[in-house]
Write a protein that holds these residues in place. Structure first.
Motif, mmCIF file in Angstrom:
data_model
loop_
_atom_site.group_PDB
_atom_site.id
_atom_site.type_symbol
_atom_site.label_atom_id
_atom_site.label_comp_id
_atom_site.label_asym_id
_atom_site.label_seq_id
_atom_site.Cartn_x
_atom_site.Cartn_y
_atom_site.Cartn_z
ATOM 1 N N GLU A 185 0.803 -1.264 0.023
ATOM 2 C CA GLU A 185 0.131 0.196 -0.011
ATOM 3 C C GLU A 185 0.885 1.249 0.042
ATOM 4 O OE1 GLU A 185 -3.134 -0.148 2.851
ATOM 5 O OE2 GLU A 185 -3.670 -2.108 2.457
ATOM 6 N N ALA A 186 1.871 1.191 0.519
ATOM 7 C CA ALA A 186 3.101 2.372 0.710
ATOM 8 C C ALA A 186 3.409 2.578 -0.773
ATOM 9 C CB ALA A 186 3.982 1.989 1.582
ATOM 10 N N ASP A 187 3.535 1.672 -1.540
ATOM 11 C CA ASP A 187 4.067 1.674 -3.067
ATOM 12 C C ASP A 187 3.104 2.345 -3.651
ATOM 13 O OD1 ASP A 187 6.591 0.331 -2.428
ATOM 14 O OD2 ASP A 187 5.670 -1.554 -3.238
ATOM 15 N N VAL A 188 1.859 1.977 -3.551
ATOM 16 C CA VAL A 188 0.645 2.760 -4.202
ATOM 17 C C VAL A 188 0.655 4.436 -3.939
ATOM 18 C CG1 VAL A 188 -1.762 2.954 -4.412
ATOM 19 C CG2 VAL A 188 -0.764 0.734 -4.356
ATOM 20 N N LEU A 189 1.011 4.644 -2.771
ATOM 21 C CA LEU A 189 1.021 5.941 -2.151
ATOM 22 C C LEU A 189 2.208 6.899 -2.538
ATOM 23 C CD1 LEU A 189 -0.971 5.391 1.241
ATOM 24 C CD2 LEU A 189 -1.876 6.530 -0.954
ATOM 25 N N ASP A 190 3.256 6.331 -2.967
ATOM 26 C CA ASP A 190 4.355 6.990 -3.180
ATOM 27 C C ASP A 190 4.379 7.627 -4.453
ATOM 28 O OD1 ASP A 190 5.377 5.099 -4.854
ATOM 29 O OD2 ASP A 190 6.829 4.285 -3.399
ATOM 30 N N HIS A 191 5.489 8.259 -5.024
ATOM 31 C CA HIS A 191 5.522 8.927 -6.261
ATOM 32 C C HIS A 191 6.591 8.390 -7.187
ATOM 33 C CE1 HIS A 191 2.551 11.827 -4.921
ATOM 34 N NE2 HIS A 191 3.427 12.037 -3.843
ATOM 35 N N GLN A 192 6.976 7.103 -6.921
ATOM 36 C CA GLN A 192 7.934 6.284 -7.784
ATOM 37 C C GLN A 192 7.162 5.230 -8.732
ATOM 38 O OE1 GLN A 192 10.911 4.787 -5.059
ATOM 39 N NE2 GLN A 192 11.190 6.673 -4.201
ATOM 40 N N HIS A 193 7.705 4.722 -9.787
ATOM 41 C CA HIS A 193 7.412 3.758 -10.444
ATOM 42 C C HIS A 193 7.556 2.315 -9.890
ATOM 43 C CE1 HIS A 193 6.731 6.763 -13.353
ATOM 44 N NE2 HIS A 193 7.828 6.689 -14.311
ATOM 45 N N HIS A 194 7.026 1.404 -9.808
ATOM 46 C CA HIS A 194 7.167 0.085 -9.190
ATOM 47 C C HIS A 194 7.043 -0.791 -10.323
ATOM 48 C CE1 HIS A 194 7.715 1.750 -5.086
ATOM 49 N NE2 HIS A 194 6.514 2.477 -5.531
ATOM 50 N N PHE A 195 7.983 -1.778 -10.381
ATOM 51 C CA PHE A 195 7.961 -3.105 -11.327
ATOM 52 C C PHE A 195 8.024 -4.425 -10.400
ATOM 53 C CE2 PHE A 195 9.867 0.440 -13.355
ATOM 54 C CZ PHE A 195 9.600 0.549 -14.481
ATOM 55 N N SER A 196 6.855 -5.037 -10.455
ATOM 56 C CA SER A 196 6.531 -6.184 -9.503
ATOM 57 C C SER A 196 6.143 -7.588 -10.157
ATOM 58 C CB SER A 196 5.567 -5.759 -8.218
ATOM 59 O OG SER A 196 5.785 -4.789 -7.594
ATOM 60 N N THR A 197 6.965 -8.472 -10.041
ATOM 61 C CA THR A 197 6.514 -9.714 -10.787
ATOM 62 C C THR A 197 4.986 -10.123 -10.132
ATOM 63 O OG1 THR A 197 8.630 -10.681 -10.385
ATOM 64 C CG2 THR A 197 6.944 -12.436 -10.808
ATOM 65 N N PHE A 198 4.088 -10.573 -11.088
ATOM 66 C CA PHE A 198 2.707 -10.891 -10.833
ATOM 67 C C PHE A 198 2.473 -12.237 -10.001
ATOM 68 C CE2 PHE A 198 -1.514 -12.800 -11.831
ATOM 69 C CZ PHE A 198 -2.100 -11.549 -11.202
ATOM 70 N N THR A 199 1.846 -12.007 -8.951
ATOM 71 C CA THR A 199 1.354 -13.308 -8.171
ATOM 72 C C THR A 199 -0.266 -13.093 -7.862
ATOM 73 O OG1 THR A 199 1.841 -12.145 -5.799
ATOM 74 C CG2 THR A 199 3.362 -13.732 -6.867
ATOM 75 N N LEU A 200 -0.709 -14.272 -7.771
ATOM 76 C CA LEU A 200 -2.289 -14.339 -7.853
ATOM 77 C C LEU A 200 -2.679 -13.891 -6.308
ATOM 78 C CD1 LEU A 200 -3.214 -17.585 -9.586
ATOM 79 C CD2 LEU A 200 -3.488 -15.112 -10.342
ATOM 80 N N HIS A 201 -3.012 -12.595 -6.261
ATOM 81 C CA HIS A 201 -3.261 -12.191 -4.657
ATOM 82 C C HIS A 201 -4.991 -12.594 -4.466
ATOM 83 C CE1 HIS A 201 -4.279 -9.535 -1.453
ATOM 84 N NE2 HIS A 201 -3.180 -9.067 -1.184
ATOM 85 N N PRO A 202 -5.224 -13.051 -3.638
ATOM 86 C CA PRO A 202 -6.650 -13.772 -3.177
ATOM 87 C C PRO A 202 -7.808 -12.361 -3.497
ATOM 88 C CG PRO A 202 -5.564 -13.847 -1.300
ATOM 89 C CD PRO A 202 -4.506 -13.486 -2.244
#
Length: 252
Positions: free
Chosen positions: A17-34
């Protein structure tokens, strides 16, 4: 940003959630979040990109993400979806047997508002009641009848015993319920879509979920309905898929 939207985007794009709120691009490997949204989900997830909060969220397959990191680490998020950039991205995806499949703006509404229902009869439907509309082509946007994202609420405008329009909400995740709308041709241009979407917005909020509304980037009439119903732009999303795949696309 609404806390439920922050939680949802974190689940959908495999970040904190902190990544959503900051102002930086993020690159994350996809996983199946429930708790991810599953409507129109393409598996395997090769690449999804969100423009939100002035930055970009990328999730997908690691080899494609590596290429995106190299190309877009310093990308200008507000202009990322320009046609020239999308054409370049599609060329890059072709090397992985993929292509851009769909792009959508999404809107959310955080507060209930009063609604004038005029002289129309309003009828509400619960999840079990909605089953009667299965196969009814008049309401293909209001109800999706998708097992992973069940239709949970509906509302119709009725005059002289005839349904003029129908809005439906699907439980796309535990946090966000999406609203779709259909108005019969003879009743269009009378504000019925705005009225029904507004009513259902209030119902979804009362249920403790965040209502959201997605449509085509070129569907201006649908976007006007969202805005006039108290929704505001929240994020923009791009999804890639294998070149030989197909997917259904529900639109408001």
């Amino acid at each position: 940003m609404h806390p439920l939207l922050v939680r949802q985007l974190a689940a959908d794009f495999c970040v904190s959630e902190a990544d959503v709120l900051d102002h930086q691009h993020h690159f994350s490997t996809f996983t199946l979040h429930p708790q991810r949204r599953q409507l129109m989900e393409i598996r395997p997830c090769l690449l999804k990109i969100a423009v939100v909060n002035g930055k970009l969220l990328f999730t997908g397959r690691e080899d494609i993400l590596a290429r995106c990191r190299a190309l877009y680490a310093d990308a200008d998020a507000p202009w990322f979806m320009e046609a020239t950039h999308l054409a370049a991205l599609n060329r890059e995806l072709a090397a992985f047997g993929a292509q851009i499949r769909h792009m959508q703006p999404f809107f959310t509404a955080e507060h209930p508002l009063p609604v004038d229902t005029r002289d129309l009869t309003i009828h509400r439907y619960g999840q079990e009641d909605i089953a009667q509309f299965r196969g009814d082509e008049r309401f293909g946007n209001a109800y999706g009848f998708c097992e992973e994202t069940p239709d949970v609420l509906g509302v119709a405008a009725i005059k002289d015993g005839c349904i003029l329009g129908m809005a439906g909400a699907s439980a796309d995740s535990p946090c966000l319920w999406q609203i779709g709308i259909d108005v019969l041709p003879q009743a269009r241009g009378q504000g019925i879509a705005t009225m029904l979407v507004s009513l259902l917005r209030n119902d979804v909020l009362r249920a403790g979920r965040l209502p959201y509304y997605g449509t085509s980037i070129s569907h201006l009439e649908s976007q006007r309905v969202a805005l006039s119903s108290g929704f505001l732009p929240a994020w923009f999303e791009l999804v890639a898929a294998p070149v030989d795949s197909s997917t259904n696309h529900r639109r408001s």
